[in-house]
Design a protein around this motif. Structure first.
Motif, short mmCIF file in Angstrom:
data_model
loop_
_atom_site.label_atom_id
_atom_site.label_comp_id
_atom_site.label_asym_id
_atom_site.label_seq_id
_atom_site.Cartn_x
_atom_site.Cartn_y
_atom_site.Cartn_z
N PHE A 125 18.12 37.11 53.83
CA PHE A 125 16.86 37.71 53.40
C PHE A 125 15.67 36.87 53.84
O PHE A 125 14.64 37.39 54.27
N ALA A 126 15.81 35.55 53.73
CA ALA A 126 14.73 34.65 54.13
C ALA A 126 14.43 34.78 55.62
O ALA A 126 13.27 34.69 56.05
N VAL A 127 15.45 35.01 56.42
CA VAL A 127 15.28 35.15 57.87
C VAL A 127 14.63 36.48 58.23
O VAL A 127 13.84 36.57 59.17
N GLU A 128 14.93 37.52 57.45
CA GLU A 128 14.44 38.87 57.74
C GLU A 128 13.01 39.01 57.22
O GLU A 128 12.74 39.66 56.22
N THR A 129 12.08 38.33 57.88
CA THR A 129 10.69 38.35 57.45
C THR A 129 10.14 39.76 57.51
O THR A 129 10.38 40.51 58.44
N GLY A 130 9.40 40.12 56.46
CA GLY A 130 8.79 41.44 56.41
C GLY A 130 9.59 42.45 55.63
O GLY A 130 9.10 43.55 55.33
N ALA A 131 10.83 42.13 55.27
CA ALA A 131 11.64 43.07 54.50
C ALA A 131 11.21 43.07 53.04
O ALA A 131 11.09 42.01 52.42
N GLU A 132 10.94 44.26 52.52
CA GLU A 132 10.62 44.37 51.10
C GLU A 132 11.87 44.22 50.24
O GLU A 132 11.80 43.75 49.10
N ALA A 133 13.02 44.62 50.79
CA ALA A 133 14.28 44.49 50.06
C ALA A 133 15.43 44.48 51.04
O ALA A 133 15.34 45.03 52.15
N ALA A 167 27.79 52.73 51.95
CA ALA A 167 27.76 52.78 50.50
C ALA A 167 27.01 51.56 49.96
O ALA A 167 27.20 50.44 50.43
N PHE A 168 26.17 51.78 48.98
CA PHE A 168 25.41 50.71 48.34
C PHE A 168 26.33 49.90 47.44
O PHE A 168 27.13 50.45 46.70
N GLY A 169 26.22 48.56 47.50
CA GLY A 169 27.12 47.68 46.76
C GLY A 169 26.62 47.17 45.43
O GLY A 169 27.28 46.35 44.80
N GLY A 170 25.45 47.63 44.96
CA GLY A 170 24.98 47.22 43.66
C GLY A 170 24.44 45.81 43.57
O GLY A 170 24.24 45.26 42.47
N VAL A 171 24.18 45.18 44.72
CA VAL A 171 23.58 43.84 44.78
C VAL A 171 22.48 43.90 45.82
O VAL A 171 22.70 44.40 46.93
N HIS A 172 21.28 43.41 45.47
CA HIS A 172 20.16 43.48 46.40
C HIS A 172 19.17 42.38 46.11
O HIS A 172 19.17 41.78 45.03
N ILE A 173 18.33 42.08 47.08
CA ILE A 173 17.26 41.10 46.92
C ILE A 173 15.94 41.81 47.19
O ILE A 173 15.81 42.54 48.19
N ILE A 174 14.99 41.61 46.31
CA ILE A 174 13.69 42.27 46.41
C ILE A 174 12.60 41.22 46.46
O ILE A 174 12.59 40.28 45.65
N SER A 175 11.68 41.35 47.41
CA SER A 175 10.56 40.41 47.46
C SER A 175 9.68 40.63 46.23
O SER A 175 9.51 41.76 45.77
N VAL A 176 9.14 39.56 45.70
CA VAL A 176 8.39 39.68 44.45
C VAL A 176 7.17 40.58 44.60
O VAL A 176 6.76 41.27 43.66
N GLY A 177 6.59 40.61 45.81
CA GLY A 177 5.43 41.46 46.03
C GLY A 177 5.73 42.94 45.95
O GLY A 177 4.82 43.77 45.76
N THR A 178 6.99 43.31 46.07
CA THR A 178 7.39 44.71 46.04
C THR A 178 7.38 45.28 44.63
O THR A 178 7.32 46.50 44.44
N PHE A 179 7.42 44.43 43.63
CA PHE A 179 7.51 44.93 42.26
C PHE A 179 6.25 45.66 41.82
O PHE A 179 6.32 46.56 40.97
N ALA A 180 5.12 45.31 42.37
CA ALA A 180 3.90 46.07 42.07
C ALA A 180 4.05 47.51 42.57
O ALA A 180 3.61 48.46 41.91
N ASP A 181 4.68 47.67 43.73
CA ASP A 181 4.92 49.00 44.28
C ASP A 181 5.92 49.77 43.42
O ASP A 181 5.77 50.97 43.20
N ILE A 182 6.95 49.07 42.93
CA ILE A 182 7.93 49.71 42.03
C ILE A 182 7.23 50.17 40.75
O ILE A 182 7.48 51.27 40.25
N ALA A 183 6.32 49.34 40.24
CA ALA A 183 5.58 49.72 39.03
C ALA A 183 4.67 50.91 39.29
O ALA A 183 4.52 51.79 38.43
N ASP A 184 4.04 50.95 40.46
CA ASP A 184 3.22 52.11 40.82
C ASP A 184 4.06 53.37 40.91
O ASP A 184 3.65 54.45 40.48
#
Length: 269
Positions: A125-133, A184-201
């Protein structure tokens, strides 16, 4: 990095155990499922975790207290008043200010028993710069509901129900869907902290469309998968498939629970 563990689910498929206990406390090889997840997170170097609770919430609180929070800083997000589903749970954490002072958040379902490397995942995730999740996915696992990813960029572009043929989001054609990698989604993910404002919106827009719906702090229940599907054209949500072989079980189903018990009991022998 902080972590969030979803432990609030009703676990209806695990009755009669869940008639008296939360699903997250089902036993695998002498340890509650929640304990396995927390120990795995701790081993990855993450020391601060938020656990959401709803069904038999006090049992989870008592379990964590008895285990001294596994030597970690554990916060409880109480959804006893209303189960918010995975997306609503994350929007509530943002609303409550529990996701501050970090750059990203590892999210792990409490009913997923797996042994892939969370350290490798966080490095990717750290290498994939620009990924929101970044989402753990498996293109080989059998599932009727698949996430769709561009084969070149590994950017999520939609979702498909292979039983009904339904494709989302609106505008994604069957021809385009067929060109995508299905996983298939595996139920484990990483989300950038800046994306949570978008989730709240996103949560606020859902609540506005359903003014009569039950809510907790103004948030109505919704799935984080629906957020990913609805916002994948705007945001970069990328796939992650571990390079090494690993085991994965959804222990929320009786047949998978028994398979997980056998697989991980053998690993100690």
């Amino acid at each position: 990095m902080k972590a969030v563990v979803f432990a609030a689910g009703m676990g209806t498929r695990l009755k009669p155990f869940t008639d008296r206990h939360p699903k997250a406390l089902v036993d695998i090889d002498g340890e509650a499922m929640l304990g396995h997840v927390l120990l795995k997170i701790k081993a990855a170097g993450i020391s601060e975790v938020i656990v959401n609770v709803h069904h038999f919430a006090s049992q989870i609180v008592d379990y964590l207290k008895a285990r001294n929070d596994f030597g970690m800083t554990v916060h409880i997000s109480d959804e006893s008043a209303l189960l918010l589903d995975t997306g609503g749970a994350l929007a509530l954490l943002y609303r409550r200010g529990l996701l501050e002072n970090c750059d990203s958040v590892l999210v792990h379902n409490a009913d997923i028993m797996t042994d892939f490397s969370l350290r490798d995942f966080s490095r990717a995730f750290a290498v994939e710069t620009g990924a929101e999740a970044m989402l753990l996915v498996d293109s080989t696992r059998s599932s009727t509901r698949k996430l769709l990813f561009d084969r070149d960029s590994m950017c999520m572009c939609g979702w498909q129900n292979e039983n009904t043929g339904q494709i989302r989001p609106e505008g994604l054609t069957p021809r385009k869907a067929e060109k995508c990698m299905k996983a298939a989604f595996g139920g484990v993910h990483i989300i950038s902290v800046g994306t949570f404002a978008d989730i709240a919106d996103y949560a606020a827009r859902i609540a506005k469309k359903a003014p009569e719906a039950d809510n907790l702090d103004g948030i109505v229940p919704f799935s984080i998968t629906d957020y990913y599907i609805g916002m994948c054209r705007k945001n970069f949500f990328c796939a992650y498939q571990p390079a090494e072989a690993y085991r994965w079980f959804d222990v929320g189903r009786p047949e998978s629970l028994e398979k997980a018990r056998k697989a991980f009991a053998k690993s100690r022998n």
